[in-house]
Design a protein around this motif. Structure first.
Motif: not given
Length: 206
Positions: A70-74, A96-102, A105-114, A164-171
């Protein structure tokens, strides 16, 4: 007919579990989410979860894959109005980077996912994003709009930079403040590939 119905039921159960998991993982985080509560909320048992996903991490992987798609399509939709192929490619990365504020996305994909699934660059969804980026870069290089370079290497660099930019924002402790800083750096780095002196004015706002 019975086999077809069983397949349909299995698909329905998968969809129910993924939907419930998205809600639970977003609200409580992967580690704290109760599988008994999750399955009971959709009228299923742990057996259905194990049958469809193997275990809790398998369910997380399915959820991450769905959200990542969904992120890729967005990102593509957000970049659709950009002026040309290069600007669209850059705008997709910024979106894509801006989605780190969602929050989801932040919790599931960028924090818990990795944390629980390992290196995000190896996730299935990243492969399709890489190929799309590589094809666009190949076209731009052939037109002379980008400096001569290996398109696959450039695609890997751009996609990794956005991820990695999105991961940095999320963290970060303050994602809202971190976002414009990293978008500025991402844009400057990406623009170094351009054949002419160029720096996109893609805005970090919204």
């Amino acid at each position: 007919m019975a086999a077809r119905r069983r397949a349909e039921t299995m698909e329905e159960n998968r969809a129910k579990l993924i939907k419930a998991a998205r809600k639970a993982f977003a609200e409580k985080g992967f580690a704290a989410a109760s599988m008994d509560e999750l399955t009971a909320s959709v009228g299923l048992t742990r057996g259905a979860l194990y049958h469809n996903f193997g275990d809790k991490k398998g369910l997380l992987a399915a959820v991450v894959n769905q959200i990542d798609g969904e992120m890729a399509q967005r990102a593509k939709s957000a970049a659709a109005t950009a002026g040309d192929d290069w600007e669209r490619l850059l705008a997709e990365g910024v979106a894509y980077i801006k989605m780190a504020l969602d929050p989801e996305v932040r919790r599931i994909v960028l924090l818990d996912g990795p944390a629980f699934l390992g290196d995000p660059s190896q996730w299935p969804g990243q492969n399709s994003c890489f190929e799309s980026t590589r094809q666009t870069l190949t076209t731009l290089i052939e037109r002379g709009e980008l400096k001569p370079m290996d398109a696959a290497a450039a695609a890997h660099l751009l996609n990794s930079a956005a991820l990695n930019a999105a991961l940095w924002v999320a963290a970060s402790d303050d994602p809202q403040q971190a976002l414009p800083k990293i978008i500025d750096v991402f844009t400057r780095l990406a623009s170094g590939l351009y054949a002419h002196a160029f720096l996109s004015d893609t805005s970090a706002g919204e």
